[in-house]
Write an enzyme that holds these catalytic residues in place. Structure first.
Site, PDB file in Angstrom:
ATOM      1  N   ASP A  44     -96.107   9.235  14.252  1.00 39.09           N
ATOM      2  CA  ASP A  44     -97.663   9.029  13.784  1.00 39.09           C
ATOM      3  C   ASP A  44     -96.878   7.998  11.707  1.00 39.09           C
ATOM      4  O   ASP A  44     -98.083   7.279  11.759  1.00 39.09           O
ATOM      5  CB  ASP A  44     -98.243  10.150  13.051  1.00 39.09           C
ATOM      6  N   TRP A  74    -100.707   6.600   8.845  1.00 38.90           N
ATOM      7  CA  TRP A  74    -101.981   7.372   8.151  1.00 38.90           C
ATOM      8  C   TRP A  74    -102.135   8.369   8.983  1.00 38.90           C
ATOM      9  O   TRP A  74    -102.961   9.620   8.369  1.00 38.90           O
ATOM     10  CB  TRP A  74    -102.397   7.400   6.832  1.00 38.90           C
ATOM     11  N   ASP A  75    -102.164   8.131  10.226  1.00 39.28           N
ATOM     12  CA  ASP A  75    -102.772   9.306  11.597  1.00 39.28           C
ATOM     13  C   ASP A  75    -104.225   9.531  11.662  1.00 39.28           C
ATOM     14  O   ASP A  75    -104.483   9.880  11.633  1.00 39.28           O
ATOM     15  CB  ASP A  75    -102.002  10.268  11.308  1.00 39.28           C
ATOM     16  N   THR A  76    -104.757   7.684  10.944  1.00 47.85           N
ATOM     17  CA  THR A  76    -106.068   7.568  10.533  1.00 47.85           C
ATOM     18  C   THR A  76    -107.106   7.298  12.379  1.00 47.85           C
ATOM     19  O   THR A  76    -107.309   6.116  12.132  1.00 47.85           O
ATOM     20  CB  THR A  76    -106.505   6.592  10.049  1.00 47.85           C
ATOM     21  N   LYS A  99    -111.756   8.911   9.977  1.00 44.19           N
ATOM     22  CA  LYS A  99    -111.058   9.739   8.864  1.00 44.19           C
ATOM     23  C   LYS A  99    -111.147   8.768   7.420  1.00 44.19           C
ATOM     24  O   LYS A  99    -110.873   9.969   6.527  1.00 44.19           O
ATOM     25  CB  LYS A  99    -110.087  10.067   9.472  1.00 44.19           C
TER      26      LYS A  99
END
Length: 346
Positions: free
Chosen positions: A237, A275-277, A303
Protein backbone atom coordinates in the site's frame (compact mmCIF):
# COMPACT_ATOMS: atom_id res chain seq x y z
CA UNK A 1 -39.76 9.07 19.24
CA UNK A 2 -39.16 6.22 21.69
CA UNK A 3 -36.96 3.15 21.58
CA UNK A 4 -39.07 0.30 20.20
CA UNK A 5 -36.65 -2.59 20.68
CA UNK A 6 -32.97 -3.56 20.84
CA UNK A 7 -31.32 -6.65 19.37
CA UNK A 8 -27.84 -7.85 20.25
CA UNK A 9 -26.00 -10.30 18.01
CA UNK A 10 -24.21 -11.95 20.94
CA UNK A 11 -21.14 -12.69 18.82
CA UNK A 12 -18.61 -11.54 21.42
CA UNK A 13 -20.12 -13.86 24.03
CA UNK A 14 -20.53 -16.65 21.49
CA UNK A 15 -17.06 -16.40 19.92
CA UNK A 16 -15.04 -15.39 22.95
CA UNK A 17 -12.59 -12.61 23.60
CA UNK A 18 -10.19 -13.92 20.94
CA UNK A 19 -12.31 -12.30 18.23
CA UNK A 20 -13.71 -9.47 20.33
CA UNK A 21 -10.90 -7.04 19.48
CA UNK A 22 -11.07 -7.81 15.76
CA UNK A 23 -14.70 -8.11 14.75
CA UNK A 24 -16.65 -4.99 13.89
CA UNK A 25 -20.41 -4.71 13.42
CA UNK A 26 -20.77 -2.63 10.25
CA UNK A 27 -23.96 -4.18 8.91
CA UNK A 28 -26.75 -2.28 7.18
CA UNK A 29 -29.87 -4.40 7.80
CA UNK A 30 -32.13 -5.09 4.82
CA UNK A 31 -35.90 -5.53 4.74
CA UNK A 32 -36.41 -8.72 2.71
CA UNK A 33 -39.55 -10.91 2.51
CA UNK A 34 -41.05 -9.03 5.45
CA UNK A 35 -38.09 -9.63 7.79
CA UNK A 36 -35.24 -7.40 8.83
CA UNK A 37 -32.12 -9.31 7.74
CA UNK A 38 -29.04 -8.78 9.90
CA UNK A 39 -25.60 -10.19 9.04
CA UNK A 40 -23.15 -10.45 11.95
CA UNK A 41 -19.39 -9.89 11.51
CA UNK A 42 -18.74 -13.63 11.16
CA UNK A 43 -21.51 -14.15 8.61
CA UNK A 44 -24.30 -15.42 10.84
CA UNK A 45 -27.62 -14.39 9.27
CA UNK A 46 -30.59 -13.42 11.43
CA UNK A 47 -34.16 -12.63 10.34
CA UNK A 48 -35.93 -10.33 12.79
CA UNK A 49 -39.53 -9.28 13.12
CA UNK A 50 -39.20 -5.58 12.25
CA UNK A 51 -42.00 -4.66 14.69
CA UNK A 52 -40.66 -6.25 17.87
CA UNK A 53 -37.08 -7.36 17.07
CA UNK A 54 -37.72 -11.06 17.81
CA UNK A 55 -35.78 -13.70 15.88
CA UNK A 56 -37.76 -15.49 13.18
CA UNK A 57 -34.92 -17.67 11.97
CA UNK A 58 -31.14 -17.87 12.15
CA UNK A 59 -28.64 -19.29 9.67
CA UNK A 60 -25.30 -20.33 11.12
CA UNK A 61 -22.54 -20.83 8.50
CA UNK A 62 -21.04 -24.34 8.53
CA UNK A 63 -17.85 -25.10 10.42
CA UNK A 64 -15.35 -22.30 9.89
CA UNK A 65 -12.23 -24.45 9.84
CA UNK A 66 -11.69 -23.92 6.13
CA UNK A 67 -9.40 -21.41 4.41
CA UNK A 68 -8.41 -18.76 3.88
CA UNK A 69 -6.48 -16.80 6.45
CA UNK A 70 -6.52 -16.03 10.09
CA UNK A 71 -9.77 -14.09 9.88
CA UNK A 72 -8.56 -10.75 11.16
CA UNK A 73 -11.13 -7.96 10.93
CA UNK A 74 -14.23 -10.14 10.33
CA UNK A 75 -17.22 -8.10 9.20
CA UNK A 76 -20.32 -8.38 7.04
CA UNK A 77 -21.67 -5.10 5.71
CA UNK A 78 -24.75 -6.43 3.99
CA UNK A 79 -26.51 -8.96 1.79
CA UNK A 80 -28.03 -9.17 -1.69
CA UNK A 81 -31.39 -10.58 -2.72
CA UNK A 82 -32.64 -12.16 -5.95
CA UNK A 83 -36.02 -13.31 -7.22
CA UNK A 84 -36.37 -16.01 -9.86
CA UNK A 85 -39.05 -14.73 -12.21
CA UNK A 86 -39.24 -18.15 -13.89
CA UNK A 87 -39.90 -20.16 -10.73
CA UNK A 88 -43.38 -21.41 -9.78
CA UNK A 89 -45.03 -19.66 -6.86
CA UNK A 90 -43.84 -20.99 -3.53
CA UNK A 91 -40.76 -22.76 -4.88
CA UNK A 92 -37.97 -22.93 -2.33
CA UNK A 93 -35.23 -20.35 -2.97
CA UNK A 94 -37.21 -18.62 -5.72
CA UNK A 95 -36.52 -15.61 -3.50
CA UNK A 96 -33.04 -15.92 -2.04
CA UNK A 97 -30.54 -14.01 0.07
CA UNK A 98 -26.88 -14.15 -0.93
CA UNK A 99 -23.87 -12.88 1.03
CA UNK A 100 -20.18 -13.50 1.65
CA UNK A 101 -18.18 -14.22 4.80
CA UNK A 102 -14.81 -13.76 6.48
CA UNK A 103 -13.92 -17.31 5.37
CA UNK A 104 -14.16 -16.25 1.69
CA UNK A 105 -17.34 -18.19 1.08
CA UNK A 106 -20.62 -17.19 -0.54
CA UNK A 107 -23.91 -18.49 0.86
CA UNK A 108 -27.44 -18.57 -0.54
CA UNK A 109 -30.52 -19.23 1.60
CA UNK A 110 -34.26 -18.99 1.11
CA UNK A 111 -35.52 -15.52 1.98
CA UNK A 112 -38.55 -16.86 3.85
CA UNK A 113 -37.19 -19.70 6.00
CA UNK A 114 -33.38 -19.24 5.92
CA UNK A 115 -32.67 -22.79 4.75
CA UNK A 116 -29.79 -23.28 2.25
CA UNK A 117 -30.45 -23.24 -1.50
CA UNK A 118 -29.43 -26.77 -2.44
CA UNK A 119 -28.73 -25.99 -6.11
CA UNK A 120 -26.28 -23.22 -5.25
CA UNK A 121 -22.74 -24.63 -4.96
CA UNK A 122 -22.55 -27.35 -2.32
CA UNK A 123 -25.55 -27.21 0.00
CA UNK A 124 -25.93 -23.48 -0.62
CA UNK A 125 -22.24 -22.61 -0.23
CA UNK A 126 -19.48 -21.67 -2.68
CA UNK A 127 -15.89 -21.63 -1.42
CA UNK A 128 -13.98 -19.02 -3.42
CA UNK A 129 -10.40 -19.68 -4.49
CA UNK A 130 -7.85 -17.20 -3.18
CA UNK A 131 -5.42 -18.26 -5.92
CA UNK A 132 -2.60 -19.38 -3.64
CA UNK A 133 -2.10 -20.53 -0.04
CA UNK A 134 -2.70 -17.79 2.51
CA UNK A 135 -0.13 -17.26 5.25
CA UNK A 136 -1.15 -17.21 8.90
CA UNK A 137 -0.94 -13.41 9.12
CA UNK A 138 -2.96 -12.80 5.94
CA UNK A 139 -6.64 -12.89 5.07
CA UNK A 140 -8.88 -12.79 2.02
CA UNK A 141 -12.56 -12.36 2.80
CA UNK A 142 -15.86 -10.90 1.62
CA UNK A 143 -16.91 -7.94 3.73
CA UNK A 144 -19.24 -5.82 1.56
CA UNK A 145 -22.46 -7.12 0.05
CA UNK A 146 -22.43 -8.75 -3.38
CA UNK A 147 -24.49 -7.19 -6.17
CA UNK A 148 -26.83 -8.87 -8.64
CA UNK A 149 -26.78 -8.04 -12.34
CA UNK A 150 -29.16 -10.13 -14.41
CA UNK A 151 -28.27 -13.77 -13.87
CA UNK A 152 -24.96 -13.23 -12.08
CA UNK A 153 -23.95 -12.20 -8.61
CA UNK A 154 -20.74 -10.16 -8.44
CA UNK A 155 -18.47 -10.54 -5.41
CA UNK A 156 -15.52 -8.41 -4.34
CA UNK A 157 -12.97 -9.09 -1.61
CA UNK A 158 -11.06 -7.60 1.30
CA UNK A 159 -7.32 -8.41 1.45
CA UNK A 160 -4.90 -7.74 4.29
CA UNK A 161 -2.71 -4.68 3.67
CA UNK A 162 1.06 -4.38 3.67
CA UNK A 163 1.90 -8.02 4.33
CA UNK A 164 3.74 -8.70 1.07
CA UNK A 165 4.27 -7.08 -2.32
CA UNK A 166 2.82 -10.11 -4.12
CA UNK A 167 -0.45 -10.07 -2.20
CA UNK A 168 -3.31 -12.32 -3.30
CA UNK A 169 -5.15 -11.28 -6.43
CA UNK A 170 -7.93 -8.72 -6.06
CA UNK A 171 -10.09 -10.48 -8.66
CA UNK A 172 -13.77 -9.64 -8.81
CA UNK A 173 -15.80 -12.78 -9.44
CA UNK A 174 -19.22 -13.28 -11.01
CA UNK A 175 -21.15 -16.38 -9.98
CA UNK A 176 -24.24 -17.84 -11.60
CA UNK A 177 -27.02 -16.68 -9.30
CA UNK A 178 -28.80 -20.04 -9.58
CA UNK A 179 -25.93 -22.52 -9.36
CA UNK A 180 -22.99 -20.59 -7.94
CA UNK A 181 -20.80 -21.61 -10.89
CA UNK A 182 -18.08 -19.13 -11.87
CA UNK A 183 -19.19 -17.11 -14.90
CA UNK A 184 -16.35 -14.58 -15.23
CA UNK A 185 -13.47 -12.90 -13.38
CA UNK A 186 -11.93 -9.44 -13.58
CA UNK A 187 -8.46 -8.78 -12.17
CA UNK A 188 -7.77 -5.06 -11.58
CA UNK A 189 -4.07 -5.83 -12.07
CA UNK A 190 -3.73 -6.51 -15.84
CA UNK A 191 -1.76 -9.76 -16.21
CA UNK A 192 -2.14 -9.90 -19.99
CA UNK A 193 0.46 -7.75 -21.81
CA UNK A 194 -2.13 -7.15 -24.54
CA UNK A 195 -4.41 -5.36 -22.09
CA UNK A 196 -4.22 -1.59 -22.81
CA UNK A 197 -3.72 -0.92 -19.09
CA UNK A 198 -0.64 -3.17 -18.95
CA UNK A 199 1.51 -0.36 -20.38
CA UNK A 200 0.92 1.60 -17.16
CA UNK A 201 2.83 -1.10 -15.25
CA UNK A 202 6.54 -0.82 -16.02
CA UNK A 203 8.54 -3.96 -16.64
CA UNK A 204 6.97 -7.10 -15.24
CA UNK A 205 5.58 -5.39 -12.13
CA UNK A 206 1.98 -6.43 -12.89
CA UNK A 207 3.06 -10.06 -12.71
CA UNK A 208 4.35 -9.77 -9.14
CA UNK A 209 1.70 -7.43 -7.67
CA UNK A 210 -1.62 -8.22 -6.01
CA UNK A 211 -4.65 -6.59 -4.38
CA UNK A 212 -6.27 -3.56 -6.11
CA UNK A 213 -9.34 -5.41 -4.85
CA UNK A 214 -12.87 -4.10 -4.41
CA UNK A 215 -13.65 -4.11 -0.69
CA UNK A 216 -16.17 -1.25 -0.75
CA UNK A 217 -19.74 -1.80 -1.97
CA UNK A 218 -20.33 -1.94 -5.72
CA UNK A 219 -23.27 -0.50 -7.67
CA UNK A 220 -25.36 -1.85 -10.56
CA UNK A 221 -27.23 -0.10 -13.36
CA UNK A 222 -29.68 -2.89 -14.21
CA UNK A 223 -31.08 -1.11 -17.27
CA UNK A 224 -27.65 -0.80 -18.91
CA UNK A 225 -26.22 -4.03 -17.42
CA UNK A 226 -23.32 -2.10 -15.89
CA UNK A 227 -21.49 -3.01 -12.70
CA UNK A 228 -19.42 -0.21 -11.15
CA UNK A 229 -16.31 -1.24 -9.24
CA UNK A 230 -14.48 1.10 -6.84
CA UNK A 231 -11.01 -0.47 -6.80
CA UNK A 232 -8.29 -0.09 -4.18
CA UNK A 233 -4.51 0.28 -4.02
CA UNK A 234 -2.21 -2.33 -5.47
CA UNK A 235 0.18 -4.05 -3.06
CA UNK A 236 2.05 -2.97 -1.09
CA UNK A 237 0.00 0.00 0.00
CA UNK A 238 2.59 2.61 1.04
CA UNK A 239 5.52 1.86 -1.24
CA UNK A 240 5.37 1.53 -5.02
CA UNK A 241 9.01 1.00 -5.96
CA UNK A 242 8.21 -2.59 -6.93
CA UNK A 243 5.32 -1.47 -9.18
CA UNK A 244 6.46 1.65 -11.09
CA UNK A 245 3.91 3.29 -13.38
CA UNK A 246 0.36 4.56 -12.99
CA UNK A 247 -0.90 1.06 -12.06
CA UNK A 248 -4.24 1.12 -13.84
CA UNK A 249 -6.94 -0.35 -13.04
CA UNK A 250 -6.01 0.13 -9.36
CA UNK A 251 -7.61 3.13 -7.57
CA UNK A 252 -10.11 3.40 -10.39
CA UNK A 253 -13.81 3.47 -11.05
CA UNK A 254 -14.30 0.59 -13.49
CA UNK A 255 -17.55 -0.09 -15.35
CA UNK A 256 -18.01 -3.71 -16.45
CA UNK A 257 -20.70 -5.40 -18.53
CA UNK A 258 -22.56 -7.50 -15.99
CA UNK A 259 -23.26 -10.46 -18.26
CA UNK A 260 -19.69 -10.89 -19.50
CA UNK A 261 -17.26 -8.93 -17.30
CA UNK A 262 -16.13 -6.91 -20.33
CA UNK A 263 -14.63 -3.50 -19.51
CA UNK A 264 -16.93 -0.75 -20.79
CA UNK A 265 -14.91 2.20 -19.42
CA UNK A 266 -12.65 3.13 -16.54
CA UNK A 267 -11.13 6.19 -14.89
CA UNK A 268 -8.19 6.23 -12.49
CA UNK A 269 -8.74 8.48 -9.47
CA UNK A 270 -5.18 8.20 -8.08
CA UNK A 271 -2.13 7.41 -10.22
CA UNK A 272 0.42 5.12 -8.59
CA UNK A 273 -1.11 5.17 -5.14
CA UNK A 274 1.32 5.20 -2.20
CA UNK A 275 -1.15 6.73 0.29
CA UNK A 276 -3.74 3.93 0.53
CA UNK A 277 -6.34 6.12 -1.20
CA UNK A 278 -8.64 3.19 -1.96
CA UNK A 279 -12.03 4.14 -3.33
CA UNK A 280 -13.91 3.61 -0.05
CA UNK A 281 -17.53 4.31 -1.00
CA UNK A 282 -20.24 2.78 -3.12
CA UNK A 283 -20.63 4.57 -6.46
CA UNK A 284 -23.83 6.64 -6.38
CA UNK A 285 -26.20 6.39 -9.37
CA UNK A 286 -28.14 9.60 -9.99
CA UNK A 287 -29.69 11.60 -12.81
CA UNK A 288 -28.35 15.14 -13.26
CA UNK A 289 -29.75 18.02 -15.25
CA UNK A 290 -27.06 19.97 -17.07
CA UNK A 291 -27.36 22.36 -20.00
CA UNK A 292 -30.92 21.28 -20.72
CA UNK A 293 -30.38 17.51 -20.77
CA UNK A 294 -30.67 14.71 -18.23
CA UNK A 295 -27.48 12.74 -17.70
CA UNK A 296 -27.48 9.26 -16.15
CA UNK A 297 -24.49 9.85 -13.87
CA UNK A 298 -22.35 7.94 -11.41
CA UNK A 299 -20.79 9.87 -8.52
CA UNK A 300 -17.64 8.58 -6.83
CA UNK A 301 -16.62 9.86 -3.40
CA UNK A 302 -12.96 9.56 -2.36
CA UNK A 303 -10.69 9.57 0.68
CA UNK A 304 -9.20 12.81 -0.65
CA UNK A 305 -12.52 14.62 -0.28
CA UNK A 306 -12.75 15.03 -4.07
CA UNK A 307 -16.01 14.23 -5.87
CA UNK A 308 -15.83 12.75 -9.37
CA UNK A 309 -18.94 12.63 -11.59
CA UNK A 310 -19.15 10.62 -14.83
CA UNK A 311 -21.69 9.78 -17.49
CA UNK A 312 -22.64 6.19 -16.67
CA UNK A 313 -22.81 5.09 -20.28
CA UNK A 314 -19.40 6.16 -21.53
CA UNK A 315 -17.37 7.43 -18.57
CA UNK A 316 -17.15 10.99 -19.85
CA UNK A 317 -16.66 13.47 -16.98
CA UNK A 318 -19.80 15.50 -16.30
CA UNK A 319 -17.57 18.28 -14.94
CA UNK A 320 -14.02 18.90 -16.23
CA UNK A 321 -11.16 16.97 -14.62
CA UNK A 322 -7.66 18.46 -14.75
CA UNK A 323 -4.32 16.70 -14.52
CA UNK A 324 -2.35 18.97 -12.18
CA UNK A 325 1.33 18.78 -11.26
CA UNK A 326 1.90 17.40 -7.76
CA UNK A 327 4.90 17.52 -5.41
CA UNK A 328 7.78 15.19 -6.20
CA UNK A 329 10.49 13.71 -4.01
CA UNK A 330 10.21 10.33 -2.30
CA UNK A 331 12.25 7.62 -0.62
CA UNK A 332 14.97 5.90 -2.63
CA UNK A 333 13.62 3.52 -5.22
CA UNK A 334 10.12 5.00 -5.30
CA UNK A 335 8.33 6.09 -8.50
CA UNK A 336 5.93 9.05 -8.40
CA UNK A 337 3.34 10.23 -10.85
CA UNK A 338 4.11 13.80 -12.02
CA UNK A 339 0.38 14.66 -12.02
CA UNK A 340 -2.88 13.68 -10.36
CA UNK A 341 -6.52 14.23 -11.49
CA UNK A 342 -8.54 17.00 -9.86
CA UNK A 343 -12.22 17.71 -10.68
CA UNK A 344 -12.97 21.41 -11.04
CA UNK A 345 -16.53 20.81 -9.77
CA UNK A 346 -18.72 20.10 -7.89
Amino acid sequence: LELAWTYRTGEIDRRGEGLAHAQSFQNTPSLIAGSLIVCTPVGRLVALDPVNGRERWVFEPPAESGPPGAGFMPRCRGVAEWRDAQAPAGQHCAHRIIWGTWKFRVHAVDAVDGRPCQGFGSNGEVALDAGRPIDADEFVQVSSPPVVSGEVIVVGSAISDSIRADAPSGKVRALDVRTGALRWEFDPVPRDPADPAAASWHGDSARVTGAANVWAPMAVDTVRDLVFLPTSSASPDYYGGSRPGDNRYANSLVALRGATGEIVWHFQITHHDIWDTDLPAQPILVELRKEGRTIPAVVQLTKQGLVFVFDRENGEPVFPIEERPVPQGAVAGEWLSPTQPFPVAP
